[in-house]
Design a protein around this motif. Structure first.
Motif, PDB file in Angstrom:
ATOM      1  N   LEU A 106     -26.473 -82.803  30.833  1.00 14.58           N
ATOM      2  CA  LEU A 106     -26.862 -81.856  31.724  1.00 14.58           C
ATOM      3  C   LEU A 106     -28.128 -82.152  32.512  1.00 14.58           C
ATOM      4  O   LEU A 106     -28.855 -81.261  33.128  1.00 14.58           O
ATOM      5  N   HIS A 107     -29.151 -82.941  32.082  1.00 14.88           N
ATOM      6  CA  HIS A 107     -30.281 -83.371  31.954  1.00 14.88           C
ATOM      7  C   HIS A 107     -30.691 -83.179  33.956  1.00 14.88           C
ATOM      8  O   HIS A 107     -31.469 -82.646  34.220  1.00 14.88           O
ATOM      9  N   ASP A 108     -29.813 -83.730  34.719  1.00 17.70           N
ATOM     10  CA  ASP A 108     -29.917 -83.943  36.176  1.00 17.70           C
ATOM     11  C   ASP A 108     -28.872 -82.887  36.793  1.00 17.70           C
ATOM     12  O   ASP A 108     -28.722 -83.385  38.143  1.00 17.70           O
ATOM     13  N   VAL A 109     -28.343 -82.023  36.528  1.00 12.65           N
ATOM     14  CA  VAL A 109     -27.628 -81.208  36.997  1.00 12.65           C
ATOM     15  C   VAL A 109     -28.375 -80.549  38.112  1.00 12.65           C
ATOM     16  O   VAL A 109     -27.574 -80.275  39.356  1.00 12.65           O
ATOM     17  N   GLY A 110     -29.685 -80.421  38.056  1.00 11.20           N
ATOM     18  CA  GLY A 110     -30.412 -79.704  39.528  1.00 11.20           C
ATOM     19  C   GLY A 110     -30.524 -80.636  40.322  1.00 11.20           C
ATOM     20  O   GLY A 110     -30.627 -80.437  41.528  1.00 11.20           O
ATOM     21  N   ARG A 111     -29.996 -82.143  40.243  1.00  8.37           N
ATOM     22  CA  ARG A 111     -30.062 -83.139  41.427  1.00  8.37           C
ATOM     23  C   ARG A 111     -29.012 -82.803  42.575  1.00  8.37           C
ATOM     24  O   ARG A 111     -29.018 -83.187  43.702  1.00  8.37           O
ATOM     25  N   PHE A 112     -27.991 -82.157  42.008  1.00  7.77           N
ATOM     26  CA  PHE A 112     -26.689 -81.994  43.056  1.00  7.77           C
ATOM     27  C   PHE A 112     -27.317 -80.763  43.909  1.00  7.77           C
ATOM     28  O   PHE A 112     -27.094 -81.141  45.097  1.00  7.77           O
ATOM     29  N   PHE A 133     -37.847 -79.482  31.265  1.00  5.08           N
ATOM     30  CA  PHE A 133     -39.168 -80.471  31.182  1.00  5.08           C
ATOM     31  C   PHE A 133     -38.820 -81.905  31.109  1.00  5.08           C
ATOM     32  O   PHE A 133     -39.642 -82.707  30.935  1.00  5.08           O
ATOM     33  N   HIS A 134     -37.418 -82.233  31.278  1.00  3.41           N
ATOM     34  CA  HIS A 134     -37.367 -83.798  31.012  1.00  3.41           C
ATOM     35  C   HIS A 134     -37.880 -84.445  31.992  1.00  3.41           C
ATOM     36  O   HIS A 134     -38.240 -85.598  31.929  1.00  3.41           O
ATOM     37  N   ASN A 135     -38.402 -84.029  33.383  1.00  2.25           N
ATOM     38  CA  ASN A 135     -39.090 -84.553  34.467  1.00  2.25           C
ATOM     39  C   ASN A 135     -40.488 -84.243  34.543  1.00  2.25           C
ATOM     40  O   ASN A 135     -41.191 -84.714  35.332  1.00  2.25           O
ATOM     41  N   ALA A 148     -34.357 -91.637  27.115  1.00  2.28           N
ATOM     42  CA  ALA A 148     -32.869 -92.010  27.788  1.00  2.28           C
ATOM     43  C   ALA A 148     -32.658 -92.149  29.272  1.00  2.28           C
ATOM     44  O   ALA A 148     -32.191 -92.987  29.882  1.00  2.28           O
ATOM     45  N   ASP A 149     -33.339 -91.263  29.952  1.00  4.32           N
ATOM     46  CA  ASP A 149     -33.621 -91.095  31.261  1.00  4.32           C
ATOM     47  C   ASP A 149     -34.193 -92.464  32.053  1.00  4.32           C
ATOM     48  O   ASP A 149     -33.707 -92.976  32.795  1.00  4.32           O
ATOM     49  N   LYS A 150     -35.421 -92.691  31.375  1.00  3.23           N
ATOM     50  CA  LYS A 150     -36.230 -93.856  31.725  1.00  3.23           C
ATOM     51  C   LYS A 150     -35.268 -95.086  31.561  1.00  3.23           C
ATOM     52  O   LYS A 150     -35.247 -96.176  32.481  1.00  3.23           O
ATOM     53  N   ASN A 198     -38.286 -78.649  42.016  1.00  3.28           N
ATOM     54  CA  ASN A 198     -38.564 -79.450  40.959  1.00  3.28           C
ATOM     55  C   ASN A 198     -36.831 -79.268  40.272  1.00  3.28           C
ATOM     56  O   ASN A 198     -36.469 -78.302  39.801  1.00  3.28           O
ATOM     57  N   HIS A 199     -36.355 -80.517  40.013  1.00  6.36           N
ATOM     58  CA  HIS A 199     -35.185 -80.603  39.823  1.00  6.36           C
ATOM     59  C   HIS A 199     -34.681 -80.274  38.235  1.00  6.36           C
ATOM     60  O   HIS A 199     -33.701 -79.778  38.113  1.00  6.36           O
ATOM     61  N   GLY A 200     -35.812 -80.337  37.495  1.00  2.40           N
ATOM     62  CA  GLY A 200     -35.573 -80.024  35.886  1.00  2.40           C
ATOM     63  C   GLY A 200     -35.516 -78.387  35.948  1.00  2.40           C
ATOM     64  O   GLY A 200     -34.505 -78.038  35.119  1.00  2.40           O
TER      65      GLY A 200
END
Ligand SMILES: [Fe+2]
Length: 261
Positions: free
Chosen positions: A68-74, A122-124, A146-148, A90-92
């Motif tokens: 779910l970490h990047d759901v905001g990207r879509f 806060f992942h980003n 994990a993201d990096k 802010n996509h987070g």
């Protein structure tokens, strides 16, 4: 949460992605890139959590955060056609809002929902914020690693592609010229994170991504980064000048030491 909850989440996520598919080739490339990135981050979370946690339930939570970490990207891309937060959203934070609004986690215990939502929010962030509880901080540190790990894969592939094949939103529109900025290289040499605002060229972006190695939280993340060779691939796309080389040897030494710690 259990494996059934995780399966339901995976199902929700793939349906959610599909709603953003586009007949426009460029847009579709950018969306698919993030869908694939999500799968990889989720799998990285399983690897990191498997090494640092010994509780099955928590390993499932870790995987759900990756998913779910990047759901905001879509919605970010759909509204603004960019992945650049500074000129859009802010996509987070947007991702945390999507999870709440769509009640994606409705079936799982409230305390687990909170950990997942805060880790996504806060992942980003530039740094791990103070004031979060210990458990949230732990999961947040995992997802940032994990993201990096997967961002390095995305960029190693991106830099090796010809200009025409590159996904337009990935390089942030920075020019691919031979120069780099002293201030960005200075961050790498001093083992500090560089910031997006300092970037002028694609070489600055490469160097900034290398500074992230100093932000890794877990030795297992450093081991995975070394084993996969992504850092070496990014390094090989940089000009090998006399002022870059010492910063790169410092970086490689740090990776060896952290991986062995
Ligand atoms: Fe992200």
């Amino acid at each position: 949460m259990d494996t059934i909850d995780l399966l339901n989440l995976k199902h929700w996520f793939s349906n959610y992605c599909r709603t953003f598919y586009s007949p426009d080739g460029e847009d579709q490339k950018n969306i698919v890139l993030k869908e694939l990135h999500t799968q990889q981050v989720s799998s990285n979370m399983r690897s990191i959590a498997g090494a640092v946690l010994h509780n099955r339930n928590k390993i499932i939570i870790a995987e759900a955060i990756g998913l779910l970490h990047d759901v905001g990207r879509f919605p970010q891309y759909a509204r603004y056609k960019t992945f650049r937060d500074s000129i859009s959203v802010n996509h987070g934070k947007l991702g945390a809002e999507v999870i709440e609004e769509e009640n994606v986690l409705g079936r799982i215990p409230l305390n687990e929902q909170e950990v997942i939502i805060e880790a996504v929010r806060f992942h980003n962030a530039f740094a791990v914020p103070d004031g979060l509880d210990l458990e949230t901080t732990f999961f947040l540190k995992m997802v940032r690693d994990a993201d990096k790990l997967d961002i390095w894969r995305v960029f190693a592939e991106f830099y090796e592609k010809g200009t025409a094949e590159r996904e337009s939103a990935v390089g942030l529109g920075l020019p691919d010229r031979p120069e780099y900025s002293d201030s960005v290289l200075g961050c790498l040499a001093e083992k500090r994170l560089a910031t997006l605002a300092d970037l002028k060229t694609l070489n600055d972006f490469r160097i900034m991504q290398l500074t992230w190695v100093y932000d890794l939280n877990f030795p297992v993340s450093c081991r995975l980064a070394s084993e996969r060779g992504m850092i070496d691939r990014i390094i090989s796309t940089l000009p090998q000048t006399e002022d870059i080389m010492p910063a790169l040897s410092g970086l490689k030494r740090h990776m060896r030491e952290k991986a062995a710690s």
